[in-house]
Design an enzyme around this catalytic site. Structure first.
Site, short mmCIF file in Angstrom:
data_model
loop_
_atom_site.label_atom_id
_atom_site.label_comp_id
_atom_site.label_asym_id
_atom_site.label_seq_id
_atom_site.Cartn_x
_atom_site.Cartn_y
_atom_site.Cartn_z
CG ASP A 1 0.95 4.07 1.11
OD1 ASP A 1 1.50 2.98 0.82
OD2 ASP A 1 0.54 4.36 2.24
CE LYS B 1 -2.41 2.76 1.12
NZ LYS B 1 -2.58 3.42 2.42
CG HIS C 1 -0.21 -0.09 -1.78
ND1 HIS C 1 -0.38 -1.08 -0.85
CD2 HIS C 1 0.69 0.77 -1.23
CE1 HIS C 1 0.37 -0.83 0.23
NE2 HIS C 1 1.03 0.31 0.01
CG ASP D 1 3.72 3.56 6.15
OD1 ASP D 1 2.89 4.48 6.35
OD2 ASP D 1 3.46 2.55 5.48
FE FE2 Z 1 1.85 1.33 1.89
#
Ligand code: FE2
Length: 359
Positions: A227, A230, A255, A310
């Site tokens: 991630d 982000k 992202h 995730d």
């Molecule tokens: Fe993600």
């Protein structure tokens, strides 16, 4: 009783015969050629002197008291320090069977009695020449072995230094990646615990799939930065409590692409895998994911694994719109589905590996 004439620059011959007259005769032959001699008068003494003096050649009478010429030959051939000493057997026997026994025991050559001086010395010279060549070869082999051992030690030392340097670089790299990844989580997550859990779960699934240790390790690092994109998402979107507008959702989805761009262009296998993970961890097996609506095996395996890891962690974590689910409830949602999640979102093999771990 030992009798030894010493000349360290000449080959050394042990003469073993119970007849003092023959010993004296053979010694005079040898000394005439410039050889050093030692004399033994029985088989036992011949063995002892061979062990002690390690002569360059042994002349043996076949029939001696205490131990025969055959026994002496066997004793010499069975000793790892003496086995290559040439042995000339002096014998009056000419029978084929006796000679075969002597050859089988390890006798190098024969000389019939009465001894022919010229023939005997010719045989001695030939034997000594072969012994010298054999000694040189052994010495050369020893030097080569020493050299190989020395080089091996040097290589092992260098290898240990390189391994230590690699370990140090590796640790530094891993820490840097982790700290970088924490930045991406810092605003909306529990300061890095999410990425650690996703990394750990991804490793477990990859192991359950039978992937090799190198892949599992790489994936552990790659999952950490899934991630990282982000960091480029504005706070008002990333931290928003309510539902997203279409534009906000579209920006949030970016992202994945931004993270992949941040990680692209590296020679590092970790970062290459991390780039794939960042780009594809929201793709779904049934093609309903983003950013490229990939489906099935067009999604890299690492992306499929991190997707499930995730999702598992997201379900287990409290959000503004939901409580933290128990493991049982999360397991049921992933394997049976609910309003938002379906088992069809996940690679069947990856989901199967997950269920094997968590059953
Ligand atoms: Fe993600």
């Amino acid at each position: 009783m030992f009798q030894t004439s010493v000349n360290s620059y000449k080959p050394h011959i042990l003469i073993a015969d119970d007849s003092r007259g023959i010993v004296q005769l053979l010694r005079s032959f040898c000394e005439h050629e410039g050889y050093r001699t030692s004399e033994a008068y029985d088989g036992f003494q011949a063995i002892q002197m061979t062990q002690t003096l390690q002569p360059d050649l042994v002349m043996l009478d076949m029939n001696m008291p205490k131990a025969s010429g055959l026994d002496v030959t066997k004793a010499i051939r069975s000793d790892t320090h003496l086995f290559d000493i040439p042995i000339i057997m002096l014998t009056g026997l000419t029978g084929r069977e006796e000679r075969l026994k002597a050859v089988s025991a390890g006798v190098s050559d024969f000389q019939n009695k009465p001894v022919d001086r010229e023939e005997l010395m010719l045989r001695v010279r030939n034997m000594l020449r072969m012994k010298k060549m054999s000694d040189l070869l052994q010495e050369h082999n020893r030097e080569l072995e020493d050299l190989v051992q020395q080089r091996t030690r040097e290589l092992e030392k260098v290898l240990a230094e390189v391994t230590e340097a690699n370990r140090s670089i590796h640790e530094g790299y891993a820490e840097t990646i982790n700290r970088l990844a924490v930045v991406s989580e810092y605003r909306d997550e529990d300061t890095g615990m999410h990425i650690k859990r996703v990394s750990l779960n991804s490793r477990e699934i990859a192991s359950a799939l039978g992937m090799d240790s190198g892949y599992v390790e790489n994936l552990g690092y790659a999952a950490v930065t899934h991630d990282i994109g982000k960091v480029a998402i504005p706070d008002q979107i990333l931290l928003k409590n309510g539902s997203f507008t279409d534009l906000e959702r579209s920006l949030m989805m970016k992202h994945t692409v931004i993270g992949a761009q941040m990680l692209s262009g590296s020679n590092s296998p970790y970062l290459n895998m991390a780039e794939k993970v960042a780009l594809t961890h929201h793709e779904r097996w049934d093609g309903s994911g983003y950013p490229n609506q990939l489906f099935g095996e067009t999604i890299p395996l690492e992306g499929r694994i991190v997707s499930l890891a995730d999702q598992y962690d997201a379900l287990r974590t409290q959000r503004t719109y939901k409580p933290a689910f128990s493991h049982k409830k999360t397991y049921d949602i992933l394997t049976l589905g609910d309003q938002r999640t379906s088992p069809e979102h996940f690679c069947p093999e990856v989901l199967s590996a997950f269920t094997r771990i968590h059953l």
